[in-house]
Design an enzyme around this catalytic site. Sequence first.
Site, short mmCIF file in Angstrom:
data_model
loop_
_atom_site.label_atom_id
_atom_site.label_comp_id
_atom_site.label_asym_id
_atom_site.label_seq_id
_atom_site.Cartn_x
_atom_site.Cartn_y
_atom_site.Cartn_z
N THR A 1 0.58 -1.43 0.01
CA THR A 1 -0.17 0.25 0.20
C THR A 1 0.78 1.69 0.04
O THR A 1 0.58 2.53 -0.40
CB THR A 1 -0.48 0.07 0.95
OG1 THR A 1 0.13 -0.27 2.49
CG2 THR A 1 -2.02 -1.28 0.95
N GLY A 2 1.93 1.32 0.38
CA GLY A 2 2.65 2.28 0.21
C GLY A 2 3.26 3.07 -1.56
O GLY A 2 3.18 2.09 -2.03
N SER B 1 -4.44 -1.61 7.09
CA SER B 1 -5.21 -1.50 5.48
C SER B 1 -5.68 -2.55 4.87
O SER B 1 -5.53 -3.36 4.12
CB SER B 1 -3.69 -1.00 4.57
OG SER B 1 -2.68 -1.76 5.11
N CYS C 1 17.58 5.10 -2.67
CA CYS C 1 16.86 5.83 -4.17
C CYS C 1 18.54 7.83 -4.28
O CYS C 1 18.20 7.11 -5.86
CB CYS C 1 16.29 6.75 -3.57
SG CYS C 1 15.99 7.28 -2.23
N GLY D 1 9.74 10.67 -1.69
CA GLY D 1 11.67 9.39 -1.04
C GLY D 1 11.62 9.65 0.32
O GLY D 1 11.81 8.56 0.83
N ARG E 1 16.34 18.53 0.58
CA ARG E 1 14.80 17.99 1.11
C ARG E 1 13.98 18.93 -0.46
O ARG E 1 14.73 19.82 0.33
CB ARG E 1 13.89 17.09 2.15
CG ARG E 1 12.61 16.97 1.54
CD ARG E 1 12.72 15.92 0.65
NE ARG E 1 12.77 14.51 2.17
CZ ARG E 1 13.30 13.21 1.50
NH1 ARG E 1 13.20 13.11 0.52
NH2 ARG E 1 13.53 12.72 2.66
N HIS F 1 14.45 12.87 -8.01
CA HIS F 1 15.59 13.28 -7.13
C HIS F 1 15.78 13.83 -8.53
O HIS F 1 16.91 12.86 -9.41
CB HIS F 1 16.27 12.16 -6.00
CG HIS F 1 15.43 11.56 -5.33
ND1 HIS F 1 14.72 12.47 -4.80
CD2 HIS F 1 15.86 10.95 -4.56
CE1 HIS F 1 14.15 11.51 -3.97
NE2 HIS F 1 15.24 10.71 -3.22
#
Length: 340
Positions: A11-12, A40, A130, A161, A236, A243
């Site tokens: 679900t992410g 969930s 990442c 991220g 960020r 990115h």
Amino acid sequence: MGYRIVVVGATGNVGREMLNILAERQFPVDEIAALASRRSLGTEVSFGDKTLTTQDLDTFDFAGWDMALFAVGSAATKDYAPKAAAAGCVVIDNSSLYRYDPDIPLIVPECNPEAIHDYKNKNIIANPNCSTAQMVVALKPLHDRAKIKRVVVSTYQSVSGAGKDGMDELWDQTKAIYNPTTEVEPKKFQKQIAFNVIPQIDVFMEDGSTKEEWKMVVETKKIVDPSIKVTATCVRVPVFVGHSEAVNIEFEEFLDEDEARDILREAPGIMVIDKREAGGYVSPIECAGDFATFISRIRQDSTIENGINLWCVSDNLRKGAALNAVQIAELLGREVLKKG
Ligand SMILES: NC(=O)c1ccc[n+]([C@@H]2O[C@H](COP(=O)([O-])OP(=O)(O)OC[C@H]3O[C@@H](n4cnc5c(N)ncnc54)[C@H](OP(=O)(O)O)[C@@H]3O)[C@@H](O)[C@H]2O)c1
């Protein structure tokens, strides 16, 4: 005959992309299970034109499943990945939990596919951070030609991220700025992220760097070459997906910018878009949903003897996480399990 695959954290942000990419790349799947937390249970997620109903990780039996692609945080990974591995299901993990374990391979298939055979040590394979994944795809072919001494990298990292909560915080804060009756305090990020940039990703280390910066240093060494020195500043930015990185590379040998461009054009996983004109480069909004790592702004750094500058952009949920994990699954299938 195909594989029985489990996606953990379905679900992410990363889990959903894993399901998309497995379907897009027509990974040979016989059966697929989507897991998340009990919160969930029963949530529906898409897998190609099918809909899967999520099951509870806590009660799932991994016996008889070939591979589990984990995209939950380190805490849940610590509890459940060893159970999956002990049941004979190979874990491909996106968290940082196992990346620095010398017995566990940390793999970017374009860079160190030979490490796949070390999966046997613990039945676990780690996926890099990442920001590291997209950078090493560009560094490796240049290193093979001219041997990299040192890398200075500044990152511009999107809020995805930081998971789905990070995306919600940017969205809600942006709306609140236009509708000042509501106020959205920073929760996921240390300061307001809407209309701002934040020079902190993850916690501070003793030497003043952040853990995200440390990860780039240590993971580049493990994946490409321990002799490469890396110094990073991770920032960020208020971008949803994608990115970006400004990378300065110092080599042992001279490498001409045209040759660097040619090498990168031929390198797997890379798309060079580098026209020296307004807009002749890639920005993060254009890379979202794509498989490639895009390289632009390739140019000589004339302030050092053997230097090149470049701009590197990629979809952090794809090459930075889900795509790399699926590529590892493909590599494991091709080299070891040989089904499908
Ligand atoms: N986003 C990136 O660019 C990126 C890149 C590289 C690596 N990673 C890593 O990938 C992992 C997932 O990141 P994400 O961005 O997808 O996060 P996310 O959007 O916040 O999703 C987290 C997922 O983990 C599940 N989960 C959390 N705790 C759980 C538990 N105790 N038991 C079962 N499921 C649990 C959540 O399920 P519920 O919906 O039920 O809560 C959800 O499916 C993290 O380790 C992250 O560091 C992310």
